[in-house]
Write a protein that holds these residues in place. Structure first.
Motif, mmCIF file in Angstrom:
data_model
loop_
_atom_site.group_PDB
_atom_site.id
_atom_site.type_symbol
_atom_site.label_atom_id
_atom_site.label_comp_id
_atom_site.label_asym_id
_atom_site.label_seq_id
_atom_site.Cartn_x
_atom_site.Cartn_y
_atom_site.Cartn_z
ATOM 1 N N GLY A 214 1.065 10.977 15.166
ATOM 2 C CA GLY A 214 0.221 10.672 16.307
ATOM 3 C C GLY A 214 -0.364 9.275 16.270
ATOM 4 N N HIS A 215 -1.420 9.062 17.043
ATOM 5 C CA HIS A 215 -2.004 7.734 17.204
ATOM 6 C C HIS A 215 -3.507 7.780 16.985
ATOM 7 N N PHE A 216 -4.048 6.632 16.605
ATOM 8 C CA PHE A 216 -5.492 6.413 16.618
ATOM 9 C C PHE A 216 -5.703 4.928 16.871
ATOM 10 N N GLY A 217 -6.296 4.603 18.018
ATOM 11 C CA GLY A 217 -6.426 3.199 18.380
ATOM 12 C C GLY A 217 -5.045 2.582 18.522
ATOM 13 N N SER A 218 -4.842 1.464 17.858
ATOM 14 C CA SER A 218 -3.530 0.802 17.927
ATOM 15 C C SER A 218 -2.568 1.308 16.860
ATOM 16 N N PHE A 219 -3.058 2.189 15.982
ATOM 17 C CA PHE A 219 -2.211 2.730 14.908
ATOM 18 C C PHE A 219 -1.366 3.873 15.454
ATOM 19 N N HIS A 220 -0.067 3.820 15.127
ATOM 20 C CA HIS A 220 0.864 4.866 15.547
ATOM 21 C C HIS A 220 1.708 5.282 14.346
ATOM 22 N N GLY A 272 3.327 -8.806 17.931
ATOM 23 C CA GLY A 272 2.048 -8.753 17.252
ATOM 24 C C GLY A 272 1.799 -7.448 16.533
ATOM 25 N N TYR A 273 2.678 -6.474 16.719
ATOM 26 C CA TYR A 273 2.572 -5.195 16.016
ATOM 27 C C TYR A 273 3.400 -5.253 14.730
ATOM 28 N N THR A 274 2.803 -4.796 13.650
ATOM 29 C CA THR A 274 3.532 -4.655 12.392
ATOM 30 C C THR A 274 4.245 -3.311 12.402
ATOM 31 N N VAL A 275 5.541 -3.340 12.064
ATOM 32 C CA VAL A 275 6.379 -2.147 12.113
ATOM 33 C C VAL A 275 6.907 -1.838 10.720
ATOM 34 N N GLY A 276 6.923 -0.575 10.363
ATOM 35 C CA GLY A 276 7.573 -0.099 9.147
ATOM 36 C C GLY A 276 8.340 1.157 9.495
ATOM 37 N N ALA A 277 9.443 1.395 8.794
ATOM 38 C CA ALA A 277 10.278 2.536 9.176
ATOM 39 C C ALA A 277 11.182 2.948 8.026
ATOM 40 N N THR A 278 11.775 4.114 8.189
ATOM 41 C CA THR A 278 12.829 4.561 7.287
ATOM 42 C C THR A 278 13.961 3.537 7.290
ATOM 43 N N LYS A 310 -1.146 -3.015 15.471
ATOM 44 C CA LYS A 310 -1.469 -4.438 15.612
ATOM 45 C C LYS A 310 -2.625 -4.856 14.722
ATOM 46 N N ARG A 311 -3.260 -3.898 14.046
ATOM 47 C CA ARG A 311 -4.369 -4.237 13.153
ATOM 48 C C ARG A 311 -3.944 -4.384 11.702
ATOM 49 N N SER A 312 -2.694 -4.144 11.375
ATOM 50 C CA SER A 312 -2.266 -4.184 9.979
ATOM 51 C C SER A 312 -2.476 -5.566 9.375
ATOM 52 N N ALA A 313 -2.859 -5.570 8.108
ATOM 53 C CA ALA A 313 -2.898 -6.810 7.352
ATOM 54 C C ALA A 313 -1.479 -7.233 7.003
ATOM 55 N N ALA A 314 -1.325 -8.418 6.464
ATOM 56 C CA ALA A 314 0.004 -8.860 6.041
ATOM 57 C C ALA A 314 0.524 -7.906 4.972
ATOM 58 N N PRO A 315 1.744 -7.374 5.118
ATOM 59 C CA PRO A 315 2.258 -6.397 4.153
ATOM 60 C C PRO A 315 2.328 -6.960 2.746
ATOM 61 N N LEU A 316 2.072 -6.101 1.778
ATOM 62 C CA LEU A 316 2.266 -6.439 0.375
ATOM 63 C C LEU A 316 3.701 -6.059 0.029
ATOM 64 N N VAL A 317 4.502 -7.014 -0.449
ATOM 65 C CA VAL A 317 5.929 -6.784 -0.677
ATOM 66 C C VAL A 317 6.290 -7.192 -2.103
ATOM 67 N N GLU A 318 6.952 -6.287 -2.835
ATOM 68 C CA GLU A 318 7.466 -6.575 -4.165
ATOM 69 C C GLU A 318 8.826 -5.903 -4.310
ATOM 70 N N THR A 319 9.488 -6.130 -5.440
ATOM 71 C CA THR A 319 10.773 -5.482 -5.692
ATOM 72 C C THR A 319 10.708 -4.714 -7.005
ATOM 73 N N TRP A 320 11.606 -3.762 -7.123
ATOM 74 C CA TRP A 320 11.720 -2.949 -8.341
ATOM 75 C C TRP A 320 13.187 -2.776 -8.669
ATOM 76 N N VAL A 330 9.922 -2.868 -2.092
ATOM 77 C CA VAL A 330 8.786 -1.975 -1.885
ATOM 78 C C VAL A 330 7.739 -2.725 -1.085
ATOM 79 N N GLN A 331 7.307 -2.131 0.027
ATOM 80 C CA GLN A 331 6.234 -2.763 0.800
ATOM 81 C C GLN A 331 5.132 -1.752 1.064
ATOM 82 N N VAL A 332 3.897 -2.261 1.055
ATOM 83 C CA VAL A 332 2.717 -1.455 1.370
ATOM 84 C C VAL A 332 2.117 -2.013 2.645
ATOM 85 N N LEU A 333 2.019 -1.170 3.667
ATOM 86 C CA LEU A 333 1.370 -1.532 4.926
ATOM 87 C C LEU A 333 -0.028 -0.921 4.924
ATOM 88 N N TYR A 334 -1.039 -1.733 5.255
ATOM 89 C CA TYR A 334 -2.410 -1.243 5.127
ATOM 90 C C TYR A 334 -3.306 -1.939 6.139
#
Length: 732
Positions: A214-220, A272-278, A310-320, A330-334
């Motif tokens: 679902g959604h809350f504000g701009s978060f989906h 302007g929206y940050t997207v993450g997906a499978t 659209k409120r997400s901070a810049a993703p934290l991205v690393e590799t493993w 590996v990325q963390v969206l927050y």
């Protein structure tokens, strides 16, 4: 959004027109005509289907997947989806090409699709009906109010250009107002081994965040959002004896089951929206009129979820990187308010990648996305989808705090689902133990190995000096129904008197007790064999049982536990009932001595006893209390008021010696006795604490002399706590 009376009026008109022309409805908001049999006669799985007892055939789902196969899975159902998000109305407009292969030996004319989002269209769904019947909220208890509902509307379905008629069905005999499953009757049958492509147009209205989506504000958080085909099981697969469709309604406490396939998904959202997906992002997003289209592709998965905010901070991205696995991005969206959670979530995710890859098998995908939902959207947290999980967020994450423990625990738990739900794709409707239970057990093992096996007290209790902490498996034990368990772990997700929680806690405790019985190494060998045999297939509980028995080399123990505590549920309650330890003293009367009968009075016996004791004390001035010139007869009675489990009884004596005896018989009581030169000090069942299913561990032992150290300590702590509370009250 249409009002209810308008919808009913429109549906009645459409139904009349359809019946007049002999056609069926293809309108998502319309009520279905009365149910008719499927055109091909293929049955549905039973409404009460649960734990499977017969192992699947060796060739089920193409057999064990290995390096000789061109793909990781069979790829039965594949999707090409184009979807556009309206973030103001919280609507996803989509079209998809679903390509499905008929694995069976018979032509297929009717197929079933899940329309999961309709669980949230109104109070008449199976989901909300069960909530009312049970008087329970779901997870975090987020209520759905006016304007917060969600649904999915099928706008059209075509097969080769021909319209496909369809109707809602209720495979589990739920209310007619449940629209989470639909049957599509195809104009052209799908021949054995052939494929068909269904072109679908749909619109999904997202609810206010509820039950994982679902959604809350701009978060989906967009999950279970597209029409998904059910699984056609064949003879020899999960207990099936003939082809059958496995399609269940969306119950309040059930999750999902789907075929492996490929997903090629284009997501169009405002710039302007940050997207993450499978899956993996294919190149840079393409811009058009202020919208960006992101293309994600992932093979050999059975679901697809995504997020946009659209409120997400810049993703934290690393590799493993790890043995046998590709390099994983590996990325963390927050959200900004939970920045403190990003790095701990990243570390937990990478540690989980390493641990699960080592203890089960290599992680096969190239991506892992961790989403931390924003404040007030926590119901979207704590959920798993292939290569895509949601965690929990905290504004502060101090070391060794409850926040750190819970953030790490949720991240590791949801990642673990990537194995037990994702790669080992069991049927979560019918056998949730294989996902929730096994994952809870395995990730608790990881926390134990990671040094987080202790559940810390909340910060406010630590601040006032009352900070009890529990081992992680102790916490699961305390949360498990032990005294009066009602539901076997192998029961399905919805037909449960005590709800879904015991699937986690009791299942994990059952596995923990089995580990104590056969050993950690044997348990790990069994789980590795399970992963080897069943990755990218659909195992049943019987398949897990066989892999665990063969891999561990402990078949008798595994079969005993499954019979008593997986397919059934049995109370375990053993205790030390009585302990006595008395000197074996000379007795008055007559006795034969050197061929003559000698008589001795009680006074004479008492005098002889006193003399022998005095002599012995003089000869043994440093002797321990409880020893002397006469032996002691010790008797211990143990009682069993539940299922039989293999027990050890340890009796300790005053001279420092001990006796250990096994009690494995299926009996209600047993009395053990010893004649020893020292008095017994204590008797204890289960000294290694192998049986966490036992109702009460406090009655597992008895001391000959009262030992009040535990009660004194806890009593003092409690008294200090209540004294503090009273002091605070007095100052108000």
């Amino acid at each position: 959004m249409q009002t209810e009376w308008t919808r009913k009026g429109m549906c009645a008109a459409l139904l009349a027109a359809a019946l007049a022309t002999g056609a069926w409805l293809a309108q998502a908001d319309a009520p279905a005509p009365a149910a008719t049999p499927a055109l091909d006669g293929i049955a549905l799985a039973a409404p009460d289907a649960a734990a499977v007892t017969v192992p699947s055939a060796p060739g089920a789902w193409g057999g064990i997947r290995g390096g000789e196969h061109p793909t990781l899975s069979e790829r039965v159902a594949s999707y090409r989806i184009e979807a556009t998000l309206d973030p103001v109305k919280h609507v996803v407009t989509g079209s998809q090409q679903l390509t499905w292969r008929n694995r069976s030996a018979v032509p297929v004319r009717s197929v079933y699709v899940h329309l999961y989002m309709n669980a949230f269209e109104g109070a008449g769904s199976t989901f909300y009906t069960e909530q009312r019947q049970r008087g329970e909220a779901f997870r975090s208890g987020v209520a759905t109010g006016d304007g917060d509902w969600g649904h999915i509307a099928l706008r059209s379905v075509k097969q080769g250009g021909a319209a496909v008629p369809w109707r809602f069905v209720q495979p589990d005999n739920g209310p007619a107002t449940d629209h989470t499953v639909a049957r599509l009757d195809l104009p052209e049958a799908v021949a054995p081994g052939a494929t068909t492509t269904l072109d679908m147009a749909f619109t999904t209205q997202l609810p206010r965040v509820s039950a994982r989506t679902g959604h809350f504000g701009s978060f989906h958080l967009v999950a279970q959002w597209f029409p998904k085909i059910a699984v056609l099981e064949l003879p020899g697969e999960r207990g099936a004896t003939a082809p059958r469709w496995n399609a269940h309604e969306f119950h309040m406490e059930s999750e999902f089951y789907a075929d492996f396939g490929s997903y090629d998904v284009r997501l169009t959202v405002p710039k302007g929206y940050t997207v993450g997906a499978t899956g993996e992002l294919q190149g840079a997003p393409v811009e058009n009129k202020g919208m960006l289209t992101h293309r994600y592709v992932q093979h050999d998965v059975h679901d697809f979820a995504w997020t946009a905010d659209k409120r997400s901070a810049a993703p934290l991205v690393e590799t493993w990187t790890g043995p046998g696995s590709p390099t994983v991005t590996v990325q963390v969206l927050y959200p900004p308010e939970y920045e403190a959670s990003a790095k701990p979530a990243m570390k937990a995710a990478k540690d989980a990648l390493a641990w699960f890859s080592r203890t089960l098998g290599p992680y096969p995908y190239r991506t892992l996305t961790v989403v931390i939902p924003p404040f007030n959207a926590q119901e979207a947290g704590g959920m798993e989808y292939p290569t895509f999980i949601t965690a929990s967020g905290y504004a502060e994450v101090p070391k060794k705090s409850l926040a750190e423990y819970e953030l790490d625990g949720v991240t590791i738990h949801e990642f673990g689902h990537g194995y037990f739900y994702g790669i080992l794709a069991n049927n979560e409707f019918e056998e949730p133990m294989l996902d929730e239970g096994l994952n809870e057990y395995w990730d608790t093992r990881m926390l134990r190995e990671r040094g987080q096996g202790v559940h810390p007290a909340p910060k406010f209790l630590q601040a006032i000096g009352f900070a009890p902490a529990f081992e992680a498996f102790d916490t699961l034990r305390l949360a498990s129904p032990r005294d009066r368990p009602a539901d076997a772990p192998g029961q399905n997700a919805w037909n449960r008197l005590q709800g879904i929680s015991p699937v986690y806690t009791r299942s994990a405790t059952v596995m923990r007790d089995l580990e104590e019985r056969i050993g950690r190494d044997a348990m790990e060998r069994g789980f590795k064999e399970y992963y080897r045999r069943w990755k990218f297939r659909h195992p049943s509980i019987a398949d897990f049982r066989e892999a665990l028995a063969d891999g561990s080399g402990a078949r008798a123990a595994v079969e005993d536990v499954f019979a008593r505590q997986v397919y059934a549920v049995s109370r375990v309650d053993d205790r030390v009932s009585e302990v006595s330890s008395e000197e074996v003293l000379p007795l008055p009367g007559t006795r034969l001595e050197s061929g003559k009968r000698v008589s001795e009075t009680q006074d004479a016996v008492d005098q002889r006893i006193d003399t022998l004791r005095a002599q012995w004390r003089k000869a043994h001035p440093d002797a321990k209390k409880g020893t002397g010139p006469f032996p002691f007869r010790t008797e211990v009675t143990v009682r069993r008021e539940g299922a039989s489990v293999p027990q050890l009884l340890v009796v300790r004596f005053a001279d420092g010696s001990s006796e250990t005896v096994a009690w494995n018989a299926d009996e209600k009581w047993r009395r053990f006795s010893w004649v020893k030169p020292a008095r017994a000090v204590s008797a204890e069942l289960d000294p290694r604490r192998s049986h966490y299913l036992d109702v009460n561990k406090l009655d597992d032992s008895r001391n000959m002399a009262p030992n009040r150290s535990a009660s004194t300590r806890w009593g003092s702590d409690a008294a200090a706590f209540f004294q503090l509370i009273l002091s605070l009250i007095a100052t108000v």
